[in-house]
Design an enzyme around this catalytic site. Structure first.
Site, PDB file in Angstrom:
ATOM      1  CG  HIS A  65     -62.759  17.029  98.192  1.00 38.20           C
ATOM      2  ND1 HIS A  65     -63.286  16.662  99.414  1.00 38.20           N
ATOM      3  CD2 HIS A  65     -62.633  15.870  97.477  1.00 38.20           C
ATOM      4  CE1 HIS A  65     -63.473  15.352  99.436  1.00 38.20           C
ATOM      5  NE2 HIS A  65     -63.089  14.849  98.275  1.00 38.20           N
ATOM      6  CD  GLU A  66     -61.707  15.709  93.615  1.00 39.00           C
ATOM      7  OE1 GLU A  66     -60.808  14.845  93.682  1.00 39.00           O
ATOM      8  OE2 GLU A  66     -62.903  15.448  93.842  1.00 39.00           O
TER       9      GLU A  66
END
Length: 223
Positions: free
Chosen positions: A29-30
């Protein structure tokens, strides 16, 4: 509130399946945010070592403890400088959507891979570790996808709403959300946990998604 802690205390082996999937899902996600920022002209995250799939570059220890104990948590936000974007609006939208799109892609890939594994090795349909791992891949990423799209700061959904509807948002709303958004987010999280929303998401992943795959393959293969 402490259901997660109680569950893993009673089922410690499950933590071995859950934790790696959780860390990788957060890292992906990051990384998505950092990659989108890089592609749109901002290398802030890259220079700070955040353009990586190494989970330890993205883990917030307090957020991880909260997640393991209470069922909700957070990672370290990816730093960006929108002034470096080639196109501000396009850059903000891509960066805001990138994290949840990565989670969605991982969830879909997990479903397809699980179906493929069972298609070529149908005897694994009763393998509980395999089902747990794929169940966590779908459940965690589905939860991340849905929750991060809520229009509450500092979640991705708030940045999407601010970028798309900036001229229509009242200044009072912006001021309130900028000041109290985190408290609102924690309140919503607490409510969702109490209502069993995340439990429903995980049950949906295991019972509906994987249940459907199993039924389909059993019908196809006669097992």
């Amino acid at each position: 509130m402490f259901d997660n802690l109680i569950y893993f205390f009673n089922n410690p082996i499950e933590l071995l399946y859950y934790l790696p999937v959780l860390l990788f899902s957060f890292a992906l996600h990051e990384w998505g945010h950092a990659f989108a920022a890089h592609k749109n002209g901002d290398d802030t995250a890259k220079m700070l070592g955040r353009l990586t799939l190494n989970p330890f570059a993205h883990v917030d220890i307090v957020g991880l403890i909260f997640l393991l104990v209470c069922g909700f948590g957070w990672g370290k936000p990816v730093p960006i400088n929108p002034r470096n974007f080639k196109n501000y609006k396009k850059g903000m939208l891509w960066v805001s959507f990138a994290g949840v799109l990565c989670n969605l892609a991982l969830m879909v890939a997990a479903v397809l891979l699980f179906a493929g594994v069972l298609l070529f090795a149908p005897n694994l349909i009763h393998n509980e570790p395999l089902k747990s791992i794929f169940g966590y891949l779908v459940g965690i990423n589905l939860a991340l996808f849905i929750f991060n799209l809520l229009p509450i700061p500092p979640l991705d959904g708030s940045k999407i709403v601010e970028t798309l509807f900036a001229r229509w948002l009242p200044q009072g709303y912006r001021n309130f959300m900028n000041r109290y958004g985190r408290f609102v987010m924690f309140g919503v999280l607490f409510l969702l946990i109490q209502l069993g929303v995340f439990t429903f998401i995980f049950d949906f992943a295991s019972d509906v998604v994987f249940g459907s795959i199993e039924l389909l393959l059993k019908a196809m293969l006669g097992i």
